[in-house]
Scaffold this motif. Structure first.
Motif, PDB file in Angstrom:
ATOM      1  N   PHE A  19     -39.788  35.997  15.982  1.00  0.00           N
ATOM      2  CA  PHE A  19     -39.142  35.734  14.692  1.00  0.00           C
ATOM      3  C   PHE A  19     -40.167  35.826  13.569  1.00  0.00           C
ATOM      4  CE2 PHE A  19     -35.855  32.723  16.812  1.00  0.00           C
ATOM      5  CZ  PHE A  19     -35.041  33.796  17.137  1.00  0.00           C
ATOM      6  N   ILE A  20     -41.335  35.217  13.779  1.00  0.00           N
ATOM      7  CA  ILE A  20     -42.375  35.207  12.749  1.00  0.00           C
ATOM      8  C   ILE A  20     -42.926  36.614  12.534  1.00  0.00           C
ATOM      9  CG2 ILE A  20     -44.666  34.333  12.151  1.00  0.00           C
ATOM     10  CD1 ILE A  20     -43.843  31.677  13.460  1.00  0.00           C
ATOM     11  N   GLU A  21     -43.082  37.389  13.590  1.00  0.00           N
ATOM     12  CA  GLU A  21     -43.541  38.770  13.449  1.00  0.00           C
ATOM     13  C   GLU A  21     -42.587  39.572  12.562  1.00  0.00           C
ATOM     14  OE1 GLU A  21     -44.290  40.753  17.161  1.00  0.00           O
ATOM     15  OE2 GLU A  21     -45.481  39.078  17.898  1.00  0.00           O
ATOM     16  N   THR A  22     -41.291  39.386  12.759  1.00  0.00           N
ATOM     17  CA  THR A  22     -40.299  40.075  11.930  1.00  0.00           C
ATOM     18  C   THR A  22     -40.413  39.641  10.480  1.00  0.00           C
ATOM     19  OG1 THR A  22     -38.781  40.264  13.798  1.00  0.00           O
ATOM     20  CG2 THR A  22     -37.827  40.468  11.593  1.00  0.00           C
ATOM     21  N   LYS A  23     -40.609  38.347  10.245  1.00  0.00           N
ATOM     22  CA  LYS A  23     -40.759  37.843   8.880  1.00  0.00           C
ATOM     23  C   LYS A  23     -42.012  38.398   8.212  1.00  0.00           C
ATOM     24  CE  LYS A  23     -38.193  33.538   9.218  1.00  0.00           C
ATOM     25  NZ  LYS A  23     -38.241  32.103   8.899  1.00  0.00           N
ATOM     26  N   ILE A  24     -43.096  38.532   8.972  1.00  0.00           N
ATOM     27  CA  ILE A  24     -44.335  39.090   8.426  1.00  0.00           C
ATOM     28  C   ILE A  24     -44.127  40.550   8.041  1.00  0.00           C
ATOM     29  CG2 ILE A  24     -46.696  39.780   9.021  1.00  0.00           C
ATOM     30  CD1 ILE A  24     -46.839  37.186  10.705  1.00  0.00           C
ATOM     31  N   ASN A  28     -44.438  42.026   4.230  1.00  0.00           N
ATOM     32  CA  ASN A  28     -45.317  43.142   3.872  1.00  0.00           C
ATOM     33  C   ASN A  28     -44.543  44.298   3.253  1.00  0.00           C
ATOM     34  OD1 ASN A  28     -47.708  41.878   4.647  1.00  0.00           O
ATOM     35  ND2 ASN A  28     -47.468  42.513   6.759  1.00  0.00           N
ATOM     36  N   LEU A  29     -43.331  44.550   3.716  1.00  0.00           N
ATOM     37  CA  LEU A  29     -42.497  45.591   3.107  1.00  0.00           C
ATOM     38  C   LEU A  29     -42.159  45.240   1.657  1.00  0.00           C
ATOM     39  CD1 LEU A  29     -40.027  46.454   6.012  1.00  0.00           C
ATOM     40  CD2 LEU A  29     -41.764  47.954   5.016  1.00  0.00           C
ATOM     41  N   TYR A  30     -41.765  43.991   1.415  1.00  0.00           N
ATOM     42  CA  TYR A  30     -41.477  43.560   0.046  1.00  0.00           C
ATOM     43  C   TYR A  30     -42.732  43.645  -0.825  1.00  0.00           C
ATOM     44  CZ  TYR A  30     -36.746  41.794   0.812  1.00  0.00           C
ATOM     45  OH  TYR A  30     -35.415  41.689   1.068  1.00  0.00           O
ATOM     46  N   ASN A  52     -45.066  30.545   8.284  1.00  0.00           N
ATOM     47  CA  ASN A  52     -43.943  31.147   8.999  1.00  0.00           C
ATOM     48  C   ASN A  52     -43.254  32.223   8.163  1.00  0.00           C
ATOM     49  OD1 ASN A  52     -42.472  29.740   7.126  1.00  0.00           O
ATOM     50  ND2 ASN A  52     -41.264  28.616   8.594  1.00  0.00           N
ATOM     51  N   HIS A  53     -43.854  32.499   6.987  1.00  0.00           N
ATOM     52  CA  HIS A  53     -43.348  33.497   6.053  1.00  0.00           C
ATOM     53  C   HIS A  53     -41.887  33.251   5.735  1.00  0.00           C
ATOM     54  CE1 HIS A  53     -47.140  35.366   7.070  1.00  0.00           C
ATOM     55  NE2 HIS A  53     -46.998  36.161   6.036  1.00  0.00           N
TER      56      HIS A  53
END
Length: 53
Positions: A19-24, A28-30, A52-53
Motif C-alpha cells: 500500500f505504501i509503495e503505491t502511495k509513494i 512522485n507522479l504528482y 505513509n505518504h
C-alpha cells in the motif's frame, strides 16, 4: 472488535508495505506533474521518520 474486523485488519497489515509503495509512486507522479507550475509545491516529508505518504 468482531472476528471479521480483525481478519480485515490483519490482512491489511500483511499488505501494508505494498500500500505504501503505491502511495509513494503516486506522490512522485504528482510531484513530477506539478514541478513546473509556479507557486505550487507538495509538502516535504520529515527525513527522521517513515512517512505513509
Amino acid at each position: 472488535m468482531t472476528n471479521i474486523q480483525a481478519a480485515f485488519g490483519t490482512d491489511q497489515m500483511d499488505r501494508l508495505d505494498s500500500f505504501i509503495e503505491t502511495k509513494i509512486k503516486n506522490y512522485n507522479l504528482y510531484k513530477e506533474a506539478i514541478e513546473n507550475i509556479e507557486g505550487l509545491t507538495l509538502l516535504p516529508f520529515r527525513q527522521d521518520s517513515r512517512s505513509n505518504h
